[in-house]
Design a protein around this motif. Structure first.
Motif, PDB file in Angstrom:
ATOM      1  N   ILE A  83      11.455  -7.439  -0.638  1.00  0.00           N
ATOM      2  CA  ILE A  83      10.219  -6.655  -0.704  1.00  0.00           C
ATOM      3  C   ILE A  83       9.193  -7.353  -1.596  1.00  0.00           C
ATOM      4  O   ILE A  83       7.989  -7.383  -1.288  1.00  0.00           O
ATOM      5  N   ALA A  84       9.652  -7.933  -2.713  1.00  0.00           N
ATOM      6  CA  ALA A  84       8.744  -8.673  -3.592  1.00  0.00           C
ATOM      7  C   ALA A  84       8.089  -9.828  -2.841  1.00  0.00           C
ATOM      8  O   ALA A  84       6.897 -10.103  -3.007  1.00  0.00           O
ATOM      9  N   GLY A  85       8.862 -10.512  -1.997  1.00  0.00           N
ATOM     10  CA  GLY A  85       8.293 -11.566  -1.173  1.00  0.00           C
ATOM     11  C   GLY A  85       7.286 -11.034  -0.176  1.00  0.00           C
ATOM     12  O   GLY A  85       6.219 -11.630   0.039  1.00  0.00           O
ATOM     13  N   LEU A  86       7.594  -9.889   0.451  1.00  0.00           N
ATOM     14  CA  LEU A  86       6.666  -9.278   1.400  1.00  0.00           C
ATOM     15  C   LEU A  86       5.335  -8.932   0.758  1.00  0.00           C
ATOM     16  O   LEU A  86       4.279  -9.009   1.398  1.00  0.00           O
ATOM     17  N   GLU A  87       5.371  -8.529  -0.515  1.00  0.00           N
ATOM     18  CA  GLU A  87       4.165  -8.054  -1.182  1.00  0.00           C
ATOM     19  C   GLU A  87       3.223  -9.184  -1.606  1.00  0.00           C
ATOM     20  O   GLU A  87       2.113  -8.927  -2.060  1.00  0.00           O
ATOM     21  N   LEU A  88       3.646 -10.418  -1.447  1.00  0.00           N
ATOM     22  CA  LEU A  88       2.750 -11.536  -1.727  1.00  0.00           C
ATOM     23  C   LEU A  88       1.655 -11.575  -0.669  1.00  0.00           C
ATOM     24  O   LEU A  88       1.937 -11.598   0.528  1.00  0.00           O
ATOM     25  N   ASP A  89       0.408 -11.594  -1.107  1.00  0.00           N
ATOM     26  CA  ASP A  89      -0.728 -11.697  -0.183  1.00  0.00           C
ATOM     27  C   ASP A  89      -1.347 -13.082  -0.363  1.00  0.00           C
ATOM     28  O   ASP A  89      -2.313 -13.273  -1.093  1.00  0.00           O
ATOM     29  N   LEU A  90      -0.746 -14.059   0.307  1.00  0.00           N
ATOM     30  CA  LEU A  90      -1.196 -15.439   0.142  1.00  0.00           C
ATOM     31  C   LEU A  90      -2.573 -15.659   0.758  1.00  0.00           C
ATOM     32  O   LEU A  90      -3.327 -16.533   0.320  1.00  0.00           O
ATOM     33  N   GLY A  91      -2.921 -14.846   1.777  1.00  0.00           N
ATOM     34  CA  GLY A  91      -4.252 -14.962   2.381  1.00  0.00           C
ATOM     35  C   GLY A  91      -5.347 -14.604   1.393  1.00  0.00           C
ATOM     36  O   GLY A  91      -6.356 -15.319   1.274  1.00  0.00           O
ATOM     37  N   MET A  92      -5.169 -13.505   0.671  1.00  0.00           N
ATOM     38  CA  MET A  92      -6.152 -13.102  -0.336  1.00  0.00           C
ATOM     39  C   MET A  92      -6.207 -14.129  -1.464  1.00  0.00           C
ATOM     40  O   MET A  92      -7.285 -14.440  -1.987  1.00  0.00           O
ATOM     41  N   ARG A 262       1.814  -6.310   6.454  1.00  0.00           N
ATOM     42  CA  ARG A 262       1.090  -5.469   7.409  1.00  0.00           C
ATOM     43  C   ARG A 262       1.871  -5.267   8.704  1.00  0.00           C
ATOM     44  O   ARG A 262       1.655  -4.280   9.415  1.00  0.00           O
ATOM     45  N   TRP A 263       2.772  -6.197   9.025  1.00  0.00           N
ATOM     46  CA  TRP A 263       3.582  -6.028  10.232  1.00  0.00           C
ATOM     47  C   TRP A 263       4.506  -4.821  10.119  1.00  0.00           C
ATOM     48  O   TRP A 263       4.902  -4.232  11.110  1.00  0.00           O
ATOM     49  N   PHE A 264       4.882  -4.472   8.893  1.00  0.00           N
ATOM     50  CA  PHE A 264       5.832  -3.380   8.664  1.00  0.00           C
ATOM     51  C   PHE A 264       5.129  -2.090   8.228  1.00  0.00           C
ATOM     52  O   PHE A 264       5.771  -1.045   8.158  1.00  0.00           O
ATOM     53  N   GLY A 265       3.833  -2.189   7.912  1.00  0.00           N
ATOM     54  CA  GLY A 265       3.090  -1.038   7.411  1.00  0.00           C
ATOM     55  C   GLY A 265       3.192  -0.954   5.902  1.00  0.00           C
ATOM     56  O   GLY A 265       4.295  -0.817   5.375  1.00  0.00           O
ATOM     57  N   GLN A 266       2.039  -1.048   5.207  1.00  0.00           N
ATOM     58  CA  GLN A 266       2.063  -1.065   3.748  1.00  0.00           C
ATOM     59  C   GLN A 266       2.701   0.191   3.167  1.00  0.00           C
ATOM     60  O   GLN A 266       3.441   0.139   2.184  1.00  0.00           O
ATOM     61  N   ALA A 267       2.413   1.337   3.799  1.00  0.00           N
ATOM     62  CA  ALA A 267       2.983   2.599   3.293  1.00  0.00           C
ATOM     63  C   ALA A 267       4.509   2.581   3.401  1.00  0.00           C
ATOM     64  O   ALA A 267       5.215   3.037   2.487  1.00  0.00           O
ATOM     65  N   GLN A 268       5.037   2.026   4.491  1.00  0.00           N
ATOM     66  CA  GLN A 268       6.491   1.964   4.651  1.00  0.00           C
ATOM     67  C   GLN A 268       7.123   0.969   3.680  1.00  0.00           C
ATOM     68  O   GLN A 268       8.224   1.204   3.171  1.00  0.00           O
ATOM     69  N   VAL A 269       6.429  -0.137   3.425  1.00  0.00           N
ATOM     70  CA  VAL A 269       6.928  -1.103   2.438  1.00  0.00           C
ATOM     71  C   VAL A 269       6.982  -0.449   1.057  1.00  0.00           C
ATOM     72  O   VAL A 269       7.968  -0.600   0.319  1.00  0.00           O
ATOM     73  N   ASP A 270       5.921   0.301   0.711  1.00  0.00           N
ATOM     74  CA  ASP A 270       5.896   0.999  -0.582  1.00  0.00           C
ATOM     75  C   ASP A 270       7.035   2.022  -0.664  1.00  0.00           C
ATOM     76  O   ASP A 270       7.683   2.165  -1.708  1.00  0.00           O
ATOM     77  N   GLN A 271       7.270   2.737   0.438  1.00  0.00           N
ATOM     78  CA  GLN A 271       8.347   3.728   0.455  1.00  0.00           C
ATOM     79  C   GLN A 271       9.712   3.071   0.294  1.00  0.00           C
ATOM     80  O   GLN A 271      10.565   3.569  -0.449  1.00  0.00           O
ATOM     81  N   LEU A 272       9.910   1.951   0.982  1.00  0.00           N
ATOM     82  CA  LEU A 272      11.194   1.265   0.872  1.00  0.00           C
ATOM     83  C   LEU A 272      11.416   0.789  -0.560  1.00  0.00           C
ATOM     84  O   LEU A 272      12.524   0.935  -1.099  1.00  0.00           O
ATOM     85  N   ARG A 273      10.382   0.212  -1.190  1.00  0.00           N
ATOM     86  CA  ARG A 273      10.510  -0.223  -2.580  1.00  0.00           C
ATOM     87  C   ARG A 273      10.874   0.953  -3.470  1.00  0.00           C
ATOM     88  O   ARG A 273      11.759   0.853  -4.327  1.00  0.00           O
TER      89      ARG A 273
END
Length: 399
Positions: A83-92, A262-273
């Motif tokens: 999840i920590a890896g998913l939360e990296l926003d390399l584009g920004m 974003r492929w998984f949905g930010q809200a769902q990623v937050d919930q999983l964390r």
């Protein structure tokens, strides 16, 4: 009693004791629940509970129970690092690359230099260098331990202080994200096993090829299917990294870092964390606490932790002030950013666990790094929140 019954007793302790301390002690301002759980993991380990109540400790934490807890802990931390890896926003990060690269480079480099200096001192004292470590690995590993910024914990703390979605919070996330990438890259170099370099090169080449395929696949799948494929991807990459000698946690982080949240949905990623922190990570904290030792003396371990904490905090504050001067930040902002970036939390503990697994550090060094992570995280909110309140009051008066 059966092993199952003793296991459930251990689970009851793991979830009940930290919650009661947090709720009844009302520690949320100084120590959020996750910090209390980390502390209680140390208290329930052999250095405290095992020393004062050895019979009870031996009764609850038998070898089969510890083995079961370790299995849960491995899976919990794999999910958390993914999840920590998913939360990296390399584009920004790329869009703000000048500001981000300057700040991230300084906030990584300054505490790294000071941490390496502390590591040199510790090596001369004896009892800190791991049995399988080259001196440069120990120095680099401890130095990077001082440079770590805990991205997931920063997210939780900034959410608590209501700045996560504000410009300041998003900037701090960019700085921490770039540092996370650098930290895991350096860790991979530290763990490089030259006897197995062929495996490691092969793994990285296969990983790069598989990443291309998985990204194309996930972009075309429904969201529900993406989660299943993402979990299988996590397992396979963690397995490959561990087989290559890089450690399964490095693989778990890489598996998440190459995907898009974003492929998984930010809200769902937050919930999983949130759910992983609630349901599974307390087991990891206890498993971590069981690895703490004080064989060279409690005073020496606390002294080592204090030296490491001083290197980390001083390095992060100096780096933020230097970045603020170069980039022209408003007065006081650099100090606030520096204190946020010095937060260690779970990533520090995970980092130290990997170094211990690879025998680059001893249990005593691990304990000092763990204590540094606890104190670092406890400092953040009491120091940053009043500064934010004063800044908001100044803006109101100016408005």
């Amino acid at each position: 009693m059966t092993t199952t019954e003793i296991f459930l007793i251990a689970m009851a302790i793991i979830f009940t004791v930290p919650y009661l301390v947090w709720r009844l002690g009302r520690t949320d301002y100084v120590a959020p629940l996750v910090v209390v759980q980390i502390i209680m993991g140390v208290v329930l380990g052999p250095g405290v509970l095992g020393r004062f109540f050895p019979e009870y400790h031996a009764f609850v934490f038998t070898a089969p129970v510890v083995q079961s807890l370790n299995g849960l802990a491995w899976w919990a931390v794999s999910l958390f690092v993914f999840i920590a890896g998913l939360e990296l926003d390399l584009g920004m990060t790329w869009r703000h690359r000048r500001e981000t690269s300057i700040t991230a480079a300084l906030s990584l480099g300054m505490p790294l230099i000071l941490g390496c200096a502390v590591a040199f001192v510790l090596m001369t004292m004896g009892g800190w260098l791991g049995p399988a470590a080259q001196p440069w690995q120990f120095v680099a590993g401890v130095g990077m331990g001082c440079a770590v910024t805990a991205l997931p914990i920063i997210i939780l703390l900034m959410e608590k202080m209501d700045i996560l979605r504000q410009p300041l919070g998003q900037r701090v996330l960019r700085y921490a994200s770039l540092d996370d990438v650098a930290i895991w890259a350096v860790l991979a170099v530290i763990l490089m096993d030259w006897a197995r370099v062929g495996r490691q090169v092969g793994f990285l080449a296969l990983f790069a090829l598989a990443t291309w395929g998985v990204r194309r696949l996930l972009a075309r799948l429904p969201v529900a299917d993406r989660w299943y494929v993402g979990i299988v991807w996590l397992i396979l990459v963690a397995l490959g990294a561990d087989w290559a000698g890089l450690h399964y946690m490095v693989g778990a982080f890489l598996a998440g870092a190459v995907l898009e949240a974003r492929w998984f949905g930010q809200a769902q990623v937050d919930q999983l964390r949130h759910h992983v922190l609630l349901v599974m990570m307390p087991v990891f904290f206890l498993s971590t606490g069981l690895r703490t030792q004080w064989d060279i003396g409690g005073a020496a371990v606390f002294l080592g932790a204090a030296m490491l904490l001083a290197a980390s905090v001083t390095g992060k504050l100096l780096a933020a002030r230097m970045a603020g001067r170069v980039l022209g930040w408003p007065p006081g902002e650099a100090t606030t950013i520096g204190w946020l970036l010095q937060t260690k939390g779970l990533i520090e503990i995970i980092f130290a666990n990997i170094l211990l697994d690879k025998k680059i550090i001893t249990h005593e060094t691990f304990t000092a790094l763990l204590l540094m992570a606890v104190f670092s995280t406890m400092l953040t909110v009491p120091i940053v929140y009043p500064r934010l309140q004063k800044a908001r009051e100044r803006l109101k008066r100016a408005g």
